[in-house]
Design an enzyme around this catalytic site. Structure first.
Site, PDB file in Angstrom:
ATOM      1  N   ASP A   1      -4.595  -3.445  -5.545  1.00 44.01           N
ATOM      2  CA  ASP A   1      -5.810  -4.048  -4.748  1.00 44.01           C
ATOM      3  C   ASP A   1      -6.150  -2.215  -4.760  1.00 44.01           C
ATOM      4  O   ASP A   1      -5.608  -1.041  -4.960  1.00 44.01           O
ATOM      5  CB  ASP A   1      -5.284  -3.567  -3.413  1.00 44.01           C
ATOM      6  CG  ASP A   1      -6.143  -3.706  -1.845  1.00 44.01           C
ATOM      7  OD1 ASP A   1      -7.439  -4.015  -1.994  1.00 44.01           O
ATOM      8  OD2 ASP A   1      -6.286  -2.930  -1.045  1.00 44.01           O
TER       9      ASP A   1
ATOM     10  N   ASP B   1      -9.041  -0.455  -1.869  1.00 44.55           N
ATOM     11  CA  ASP B   1      -9.375   0.584  -0.819  1.00 44.55           C
ATOM     12  C   ASP B   1      -7.605   0.533   0.037  1.00 44.55           C
ATOM     13  O   ASP B   1      -7.372  -0.792   0.277  1.00 44.55           O
ATOM     14  CB  ASP B   1     -10.020  -0.256   0.303  1.00 44.55           C
ATOM     15  CG  ASP B   1     -11.657   0.417  -0.513  1.00 44.55           C
ATOM     16  OD1 ASP B   1     -12.275   1.552  -0.151  1.00 44.55           O
ATOM     17  OD2 ASP B   1     -11.799  -0.860  -1.423  1.00 44.55           O
TER      18      ASP B   1
ATOM     19  N   ASP C   1      -2.261  -3.687   0.426  1.00 42.19           N
ATOM     20  CA  ASP C   1      -1.897  -3.365   1.791  1.00 42.19           C
ATOM     21  C   ASP C   1      -2.046  -3.821   3.399  1.00 42.19           C
ATOM     22  O   ASP C   1      -1.830  -3.755   4.451  1.00 42.19           O
ATOM     23  CB  ASP C   1      -2.092  -1.636   2.072  1.00 42.19           C
ATOM     24  CG  ASP C   1      -3.703  -1.716   2.479  1.00 42.19           C
ATOM     25  OD1 ASP C   1      -4.136  -1.616   3.229  1.00 42.19           O
ATOM     26  OD2 ASP C   1      -4.715  -2.390   1.424  1.00 42.19           O
TER      27      ASP C   1
END
Length: 220
Positions: free
Chosen positions: A9, A11, A168
């Site tokens: 991922d 961001d 995250d």
């Protein structure tokens, strides 16, 4: 150690882009007569793509999130966001870890809900565009995460072999689970759920740990 594909991922995982997203969001809100929102508020909206972000901005501003203003604000935000990189930072150890994984023969992929334009801009800003063998943005396919299609496309691009997904957030955990890939959870990003409540194979708080995690993969 057999090389594998490591798909990331963006961001909240590789970059802390919340300050740029916060600035762009408040600029668009101001243009449309709304009061600014706080950084923690806007950080909590990140992860499901620009249309969802704008939906949350309107909802937090007590405006109709499904009304005609939504499309105009998506366009206005996207125009500002295209080159919004000056407040964005890499998380500590990210560049060194990516370089080491690449040097060890692992294929690297990116699967993000960030639109492809801003994704390419931030990779270029950090001189990381050559590190990734595939880049899937939030508008690269008809579906966005947590639909598994973007992650499965990234996996297909990398040869459909052994792979893990690194992210995250709740969205990333759901996406990995739906795609049937093991999930490595970076705990210092934008998640709102306690670590123990998110489905993951392994968790880490420092990118210096990731090389060892990949070396020991598969973990079962």
């Amino acid at each position: 150690m057999r090389p594998c594909a490591v798909i990331f991922d963006l961001d909240g995982t590789l970059i802390d882009s919340a300050p740029d997203i916060h600035a762009a969001s408040n600029a668009v809100l101001a243009e449309h007569g709304f009061a600014p929102l706080t950084l923690p508020q806007i950080r909590s909206f990140i992860g499901r793509g620009v249309p969802h972000l704008v939906h949350c901005l309107l909802q937090a501003s007590e405006a109709d999130p499904a009304g005609p203003l939504h499309a105009r604000m998506v366009a206005d935000f996207t125009a500002r966001y295209e080159e919004a990189v000056t407040l964005t930072a890499l998380y500590p150890g990210v560049r060194e870890t990516l370089d080491a994984l690449k040097a060890a023969g692992h294929q690297l992929g990116l699967c993000t809900n960030k639109p492809i334009g801003p994704t390419v801009a931030v990779l270029r800003h950090f001189a990381m565009e050559d590190l990734f063998d595939t880049v899937i943005g939030g508008d690269s396919l008809p579906a966005r995460k947590p639909d598994p299609q973007p992650l499965l496309r990234a996996l297909w691009d990398l040869g459909d072999g052994r792979a893990l997904y690194v992210g995250d957030s709740e969205v990333d955990a759901q996406t990995a689970q739906a795609a049937g890939l093991p999930f490595a959870l970076f705990t210092e990003g934008y998640r709102k759920t306690p670590v123990a409540e998110l489905p993951h194979a392994i968790a880490f708080s420092d990118f210096a740990m990731l090389g060892g995690i990949v070396t020991q993969f598969p973990w079962d």
